[in-house]
Design an enzyme around this catalytic site. Structure first.
Site, mmCIF file in Angstrom:
data_model
loop_
_atom_site.group_PDB
_atom_site.id
_atom_site.type_symbol
_atom_site.label_atom_id
_atom_site.label_comp_id
_atom_site.label_asym_id
_atom_site.label_seq_id
_atom_site.Cartn_x
_atom_site.Cartn_y
_atom_site.Cartn_z
ATOM 1 N N HIS A 37 60.853 44.389 6.380
ATOM 2 C CA HIS A 37 59.622 43.755 6.837
ATOM 3 C C HIS A 37 59.090 44.471 8.072
ATOM 4 O O HIS A 37 59.826 44.716 9.022
ATOM 5 C CB HIS A 37 59.893 42.284 7.201
ATOM 6 N N ASP A 85 53.588 27.168 6.492
ATOM 7 C CA ASP A 85 53.242 28.213 7.458
ATOM 8 C C ASP A 85 51.726 28.392 7.528
ATOM 9 O O ASP A 85 51.168 28.583 8.612
ATOM 10 C CB ASP A 85 53.921 29.536 7.076
ATOM 11 N N ARG A 129 47.619 27.332 14.935
ATOM 12 C CA ARG A 129 48.042 28.208 16.049
ATOM 13 C C ARG A 129 46.922 29.171 16.419
ATOM 14 O O ARG A 129 46.684 29.454 17.596
ATOM 15 C CB ARG A 129 49.291 29.019 15.634
ATOM 16 N N SER A 180 57.889 31.697 11.543
ATOM 17 C CA SER A 180 56.842 31.958 10.551
ATOM 18 C C SER A 180 57.236 33.155 9.676
ATOM 19 O O SER A 180 57.194 33.088 8.436
ATOM 20 C CB SER A 180 55.524 32.218 11.294
ATOM 21 N N LYS A 197 59.183 33.079 5.465
ATOM 22 C CA LYS A 197 58.655 33.781 4.289
ATOM 23 C C LYS A 197 59.679 34.787 3.755
ATOM 24 O O LYS A 197 59.789 34.998 2.554
ATOM 25 C CB LYS A 197 57.327 34.451 4.644
HETATM 26 N N1 URA Z 1 53.111 37.314 11.313
HETATM 27 C C1 URA Z 1 53.456 36.146 10.724
HETATM 28 O O1 URA Z 1 53.733 36.094 9.520
HETATM 29 N N2 URA Z 1 53.516 35.046 11.489
HETATM 30 C C2 URA Z 1 53.226 35.046 12.805
HETATM 31 O O2 URA Z 1 53.297 34.020 13.424
HETATM 32 C C3 URA Z 1 52.847 36.270 13.389
HETATM 33 C C4 URA Z 1 52.810 37.399 12.612
#
Ligand code: URA
Length: 434
Positions: free
Chosen positions: A82, A161, A168, A183, A187
Site C-alpha cells: 500500500h 470509512d 473528517r 482508515s 481497508k
Molecule cells: N488515506 C486513507 O485511506 N484514509 C485517510 O484517512 C487518509 C489517507
C-alpha cells in the site's frame, strides 16, 4: 450506553472499551448519530489520540462494516503493498507482476488520483479495454487467473470509512494519525493477504512531509496489523522529487513496462526491489536480502515479470499488445519542452508542484468528477543531482489541451531548484520499520 458519555470519555482522555467503540460505530453505521456528535468525537480524537487498544478495536469494527474479500482458491502467499500516495508513483505497475512472477500473489485495493497525486486505477485504465475489478467476484477471477488481484474501492468495502472520512474532510480532522491509520488499515484488512507492506511516502509531494510524522503513522499502522495478527512492515520512501521520470497515466504505464524490460530509473527500481525483497523475506523461505534482491532482478531479466503484466492486462480486458507497441496507448498531440534558464545542479524538484503541473494539463483531477486526459503527462529529463546547462531541457509536457499550458510550464520552472554546488543523489529508501 449514551453517546454523549463516550464523547466525554474521549474528551477527558479516558480509554474506551471494545464494547463502547463497537456501540459508537454501530450507531454511526445505522445512521443513528447526528453529525455534530460524530464531529465532536473526531475532534476529541484529533487532540487526544487513541490508545493502541482503541486504535485496534476501532479498525476491526471499521473493517467488519462491509464485505471481506477472500481468495480461497488462490493458493499463494499474498502480498498487499500500500502506498500513502505520491507523484509518479507507478510502483504497483512494476511490483505486482514481479511478485506474481516470483510465485506469490498481489491482492489489494487500489485508488484513483486526486489533486497532485496519481492513482493506479487511472494508470491502468489508460489501456484500451482495461476494466478494473469492481466486485469481489471480478477480483477473485482475475487473481486466480494470473496472481494479480487489484480492485477499486467500492461502497461495499468498509462503508463506515466513507461516512467518517466525509465528515473528517469538512471538520479539519483528517490529519490525525490514529484516524488515518485506522482508515487505511481497515481497508487493508478487509482484503485477505499474508503480509501488508506499507510504502509511506515522505516529503514535499507526500501526505507526510517529514520523517518523524511518517514514522509515527507507519508505527501506528504496524501496531494495528500486529494487533490482528497480520504481518505488517513499513518502508519510508523519498517523495521530495517525483518517483521515476514520468508523471501521468499512459506515460507511467510506459515507464512501468520499460522498468520490467530492464530500463528502469534507479529510484523506482530501488523502491520496487526493496518492497519485493521484503515480501520474499516475510514469506520465510529465504533469509538473505541480497539473495532476495537477486531473485527480483532475475524475473526482470528473464522477462517473466513482463509476461505476468501481459497476463494481468489481458485478463482485465485490456490490449496486451501495448507492452510491445506504445502507439496503441493514448498519445498526446502536442509536446512542449521546458528549458532551464540557468546552469547548475538540480537540488530539488518539488514533487507537489510537478503533480500540480501534470494535473492542470489533464493528467489528474481537481475534483472527483473531473475527466482525465490519459495521454497528458510530464517526462522529466533531469532528476535531483543531475547537472543541467542553461538552455537544456528540464522536462517535456505532453498535452492535448493548451488552456493551462502556461501555468504548467511555470509550475515546472518553480519546481526545479538549481544550485551552483554539487548535489548528492538522494536516498530512495529512508527507513524500514518492522
Ligand atoms: N488515506 C486513507 O485511506 N484514509 C485517510 O484517512 C487518509 C489517507
Amino acid at each position: 450506553m449514551r453517546i454523549v458519555d463516550l464523547i466525554q470519555k474521549k474528551r477527558d482522555n479516558i480509554e474506551l472499551t471494545k464494547e463502547e467503540i463497537d456501540y459508537f460505530l454501530d450507531e454511526v453505521q445505522n445512521n443513528n448519530m447526528p453529525d455534530y456528535q460524530l464531529s465532536s468525537f473526531l475532534m476529541a480524537t484529533y487532540f487526544n489520540g487513541m490508545t493502541d487498544n482503541e486504535m485496534i478495536e476501532f479498525t476491526k469494527k471499521m473493517r467488519d462494516s462491509g464485505d471481506i474479500i477472500k481468495f480461497e482458491k488462490l493458493n499463494k502467499y499474498l502480498v498487499d503493498k500500500h502506498s500513502t500516495g505520491g507523484v509518479g508513483d507507478k510502483v504497483t505497475v512494476v511490483l505486482a507482476p514481479i511478485i506474481a512472477a516470483l510465485g506469490m500473489g498481489t491482492t489489494k485495493l487500489s485508488g484513483r488520483g486526486l489533486g497532485h497525486t496519481g492513482g493506479t486505477i487511472d494508470k491502468f485504465e489508460s489501456i484500451k479495454g482495461f476494466k478494473f475489478s469492481g466486485t469481489k467476484e471480478e477480483i477473485q477471477k482475475i487473481a486466480n487467473a494470473c496472481g494479480i488481484g487489484l480492485m477499486g474501492s467500492s461502497d461495499k468495502i468498509v462503508p463506515l470509512d466513507k461516512k467518517i472520512y466525509a465528515l473528517r474532510d469538512v471538520t479539519a480532522t483528517v490529519a490525525s494519525i490514529p484516524l488515518i491509520a485506522s482508515s487505511i488499515m481497515s481497508k487493508k484488512l478487509a482484503v485477505q493477504s499474508d503480509v501488508i507492506i506499507l510504502d509511506v511516502k515522505v516529503g514535499d509531494g507526500a501526505f507526510m512531509k517529514d520523517i518523524n510524522s511518517a514514522s509515527l503513522l507507519a508505527q501506528a499502522m504496524i501496531k494495528i496489523g500486529k494487533g490482528v495478527d497480520r504481518k505488517t512492515y513499513a518502508i519510508l520512501t523519498n517523495m521530495d522529487e517525483p518517483l521515476g521520470k514520468s508523471i501521468g497515466n499512459a506515460v507511467e504505464i510506459i515507464e512501468g513496462i520499460e522498468a520490467l524490460k530492464g530500463n528502469y530509473e534507479d529510484d523506482l527500481f530501488e523502491v520496487v526491489s526493496e518492497i519485493a525483497s521484503l515480501a520474499i523475506l516475510s514469506k520465510g523461505d529465504i533469509k538473505d536480502k541480497n539473495e532476495a534482491k537477486k531473485m527480483v532482478k532475475e524475473v526482470i531479466d528473464n522477462k517473466k515479470a513482463l509476461e505476468k503484466l501481459k497476463e494481468f492486462i489481458s485478463n482485465s480486458g485490456g490490449d496486451k499488445d501495448i507492452v510491445d507497441n506504445y502507439e496503441l496507448l493514448p498519445k498526446a498531440k502536442n509536446e512542449y519542452k521546458v528549458i532551464s534558464k540557468k546552469a547548475g545542479y538540480v537540488e530539488k524538484i518539488k514533487a507537489e508542484e510537478i503533480g500540480h503541473a501534470a494535473m492542470i494539463i489533464g493528467a489528474g483531477r481537481r475534483t472527483k468528477e473531473d475527466e482525465l486526459d490519459y495521454a497528458a503527462g510530464i517526462i522529466l529529463s533531469k532528476k535531483v543531482s543531475d547537472y543541467v546547462k542553461e538552455g537544456e531541457v528540464l522536462a517535456t509536457i505532453l498535452y492535448n489541451n493548451s488552456e493551462s499550458l502556461e501555468d504548467s510550464i511555470n509550475n515546472i520552472l518553480d519546481a526545479y531548484v538549481i544550485s551552483d554546488k554539487k548535489v548528492e543523489k538522494p536516498k530512495s529508501i529512508l527507513k524500514i520499520i518492522e
